[in-house]
Design an enzyme around this catalytic site. Sequence first.
Site, PDB file in Angstrom:
ATOM      1  N   ASP A  60     -18.689  69.065  10.869  1.00  0.00           N
ATOM      2  CA  ASP A  60     -18.658  67.935  11.801  1.00  0.00           C
ATOM      3  C   ASP A  60     -17.270  67.688  12.407  1.00  0.00           C
ATOM      4  O   ASP A  60     -17.065  66.681  13.088  1.00  0.00           O
ATOM      5  CB  ASP A  60     -19.106  66.661  11.076  1.00  0.00           C
ATOM      6  CG  ASP A  60     -20.615  66.627  10.868  1.00  0.00           C
ATOM      7  OD1 ASP A  60     -21.341  66.661  11.872  1.00  0.00           O
ATOM      8  OD2 ASP A  60     -21.055  66.593   9.706  1.00  0.00           O
ATOM      9  N   GLU A  65     -12.847  62.127  16.773  1.00  0.00           N
ATOM     10  CA  GLU A  65     -12.595  60.681  16.924  1.00  0.00           C
ATOM     11  C   GLU A  65     -12.716  59.934  15.594  1.00  0.00           C
ATOM     12  O   GLU A  65     -12.056  58.924  15.376  1.00  0.00           O
ATOM     13  CB  GLU A  65     -13.606  60.077  17.910  1.00  0.00           C
ATOM     14  CG  GLU A  65     -13.548  58.556  17.955  1.00  0.00           C
ATOM     15  CD  GLU A  65     -14.510  57.936  18.955  1.00  0.00           C
ATOM     16  OE1 GLU A  65     -15.728  58.037  18.758  1.00  0.00           O
ATOM     17  OE2 GLU A  65     -14.027  57.349  19.923  1.00  0.00           O
ATOM     18  N   ASP A  66     -13.584  60.456  14.721  1.00  0.00           N
ATOM     19  CA  ASP A  66     -13.841  59.729  13.480  1.00  0.00           C
ATOM     20  C   ASP A  66     -12.684  59.786  12.498  1.00  0.00           C
ATOM     21  O   ASP A  66     -12.655  59.024  11.537  1.00  0.00           O
ATOM     22  CB  ASP A  66     -15.118  60.281  12.817  1.00  0.00           C
ATOM     23  CG  ASP A  66     -16.339  59.937  13.656  1.00  0.00           C
ATOM     24  OD1 ASP A  66     -16.380  58.828  14.197  1.00  0.00           O
ATOM     25  OD2 ASP A  66     -17.240  60.796  13.778  1.00  0.00           O
ATOM     26  N   ARG A  85     -17.697  64.426   4.872  1.00  0.00           N
ATOM     27  CA  ARG A  85     -16.621  64.554   5.870  1.00  0.00           C
ATOM     28  C   ARG A  85     -15.241  64.237   5.279  1.00  0.00           C
ATOM     29  O   ARG A  85     -14.234  64.362   5.981  1.00  0.00           O
ATOM     30  CB  ARG A  85     -16.927  63.689   7.093  1.00  0.00           C
ATOM     31  CG  ARG A  85     -18.212  64.111   7.798  1.00  0.00           C
ATOM     32  CD  ARG A  85     -18.355  63.480   9.155  1.00  0.00           C
ATOM     33  NE  ARG A  85     -17.295  63.896  10.067  1.00  0.00           N
ATOM     34  CZ  ARG A  85     -17.135  63.416  11.298  1.00  0.00           C
ATOM     35  NH1 ARG A  85     -17.990  62.508  11.762  1.00  0.00           N
ATOM     36  NH2 ARG A  85     -16.147  63.832  12.068  1.00  0.00           N
ATOM     37  N   ARG A 130     -20.765  53.711   7.555  1.00  0.00           N
ATOM     38  CA  ARG A 130     -19.560  54.544   7.456  1.00  0.00           C
ATOM     39  C   ARG A 130     -18.263  53.724   7.327  1.00  0.00           C
ATOM     40  O   ARG A 130     -17.217  54.280   6.999  1.00  0.00           O
ATOM     41  CB  ARG A 130     -19.444  55.441   8.688  1.00  0.00           C
ATOM     42  CG  ARG A 130     -20.616  56.380   8.926  1.00  0.00           C
ATOM     43  CD  ARG A 130     -20.627  57.531   7.950  1.00  0.00           C
ATOM     44  NE  ARG A 130     -21.754  58.418   8.202  1.00  0.00           N
ATOM     45  CZ  ARG A 130     -21.695  59.484   8.988  1.00  0.00           C
ATOM     46  NH1 ARG A 130     -20.586  59.794   9.610  1.00  0.00           N
ATOM     47  NH2 ARG A 130     -22.772  60.232   9.144  1.00  0.00           N
ATOM     48  N   HIS A 160     -22.785  54.599  14.442  1.00  0.00           N
ATOM     49  CA  HIS A 160     -21.485  53.951  14.606  1.00  0.00           C
ATOM     50  C   HIS A 160     -21.579  52.817  15.624  1.00  0.00           C
ATOM     51  O   HIS A 160     -22.489  52.805  16.463  1.00  0.00           O
ATOM     52  CB  HIS A 160     -20.452  54.958  15.138  1.00  0.00           C
ATOM     53  CG  HIS A 160     -20.009  55.986  14.150  1.00  0.00           C
ATOM     54  ND1 HIS A 160     -20.106  57.337  14.398  1.00  0.00           N
ATOM     55  CD2 HIS A 160     -19.457  55.864  12.920  1.00  0.00           C
ATOM     56  CE1 HIS A 160     -19.623  58.005  13.353  1.00  0.00           C
ATOM     57  NE2 HIS A 160     -19.219  57.132  12.448  1.00  0.00           N
ATOM     58  N   CYS A 247     -16.912  60.651  20.596  1.00  0.00           N
ATOM     59  CA  CYS A 247     -16.633  61.286  19.292  1.00  0.00           C
ATOM     60  C   CYS A 247     -15.809  62.557  19.408  1.00  0.00           C
ATOM     61  O   CYS A 247     -15.172  62.973  18.459  1.00  0.00           O
ATOM     62  CB  CYS A 247     -17.915  61.699  18.576  1.00  0.00           C
ATOM     63  SG  CYS A 247     -19.321  60.714  18.888  1.00  0.00           S
TER      64      CYS A 247
HETATM   65  C1  CIR Z   1     -21.750  62.595  11.645  1.00  0.00           C
HETATM   66  O1  CIR Z   1     -22.865  62.251  11.244  1.00  0.00           O
HETATM   67  O2  CIR Z   1     -20.708  62.186  11.117  1.00  0.00           O
HETATM   68  C2  CIR Z   1     -21.669  63.569  12.790  1.00  0.00           C
HETATM   69  N1  CIR Z   1     -22.747  64.476  12.751  1.00  0.00           N
HETATM   70  C3  CIR Z   1     -21.652  62.829  14.116  1.00  0.00           C
HETATM   71  C4  CIR Z   1     -20.446  61.976  14.280  1.00  0.00           C
HETATM   72  C5  CIR Z   1     -20.424  61.269  15.584  1.00  0.00           C
HETATM   73  N2  CIR Z   1     -19.212  60.554  15.755  1.00  0.00           N
HETATM   74  C6  CIR Z   1     -19.093  59.423  16.431  1.00  0.00           C
HETATM   75  O3  CIR Z   1     -20.091  58.831  16.836  1.00  0.00           O
HETATM   76  N3  CIR Z   1     -17.879  58.907  16.560  1.00  0.00           N
END
Ligand code: CIR
Length: 252
Positions: A60, A65-66, A85, A130, A160, A247
């Site tokens: 991922d 961004e996360d 993650r 999260r 999110h 993201c």
């Molecule tokens: C997740 O579930 O963490 C990733 N597959 C998708 C993350 C998307 N990120 C975001 O919306 N900032």
Amino acid sequence: MFTKAIVRKPAETFANGITTAKLGKPDYKLALKQHEAYCNALIKCGLELTVLDALPAFPDSCFVEDTAVVTKDFGVIARPGDPRRLGEEQEIIKVLEPLLQLHYIKEPGFLDGGDIMQADDRFYIGLSTRTNLAGSKQLHKIVSQYNYESISIPVCNLLHFKTGVNYLGENNLLIHRDFCSKDDLKSFNQIVIERGEEYAANSLRINDYVIVPKGFPKTLNAIKKLGYKTIELNLSEYQKMDGGLSCLSLRF
Ligand code: CIR
């Protein structure tokens, strides 16, 4: 004005990432093509781009961004709320360290950058699966040192906060029609996303443009009507993995 962006290339393991979308397996080659178009769009918006190498150990990790919250003055290294993650945030430290004064979300705090929305001098912090209260309190303390306000908002039924809510600027806010904390965002001019176009709630304002995912004509028109120039991008392979436009980059 943003001047810089950081993106991370999707890894060959991309299809093994976390997803709840039942849209099938992403096509890696197409994902790479869409990523290239995304990078070109950021450049068109006037950003100086840093493209980080793929990290196959973290499927991922292109959802960069996360891993952090960034502004021109400082950065906050996040602490991913999904254990699969954890570790991605370590990889962004070395990239941001030379550029920004860094702070860190620490145990027992969890926080994903996708839950944090900046609207002018205020940060909205989504409390989701999260991002927990401890993470939100830590972020609140950090941003207040820089004279930013912050407010925590519950997020329900969405991955999110920014899956459902995005600030365009000029007080305009895109908002998913079923967003559970709409009243906390009353002061904005809310552009409620039409049913069937929910994915386009994650459109992205960068400087003179709003980037909109392709295939959502009502949202595109609503954004155009507000006077914004738009760029449409096909994000189909990222949608399959629950990811959207915001993201895929860190912007500052
Ligand atoms: C997740 O579930 O963490 C990733 N597959 C998708 C993350 C998307 N990120 C975001 O919306 N900032």
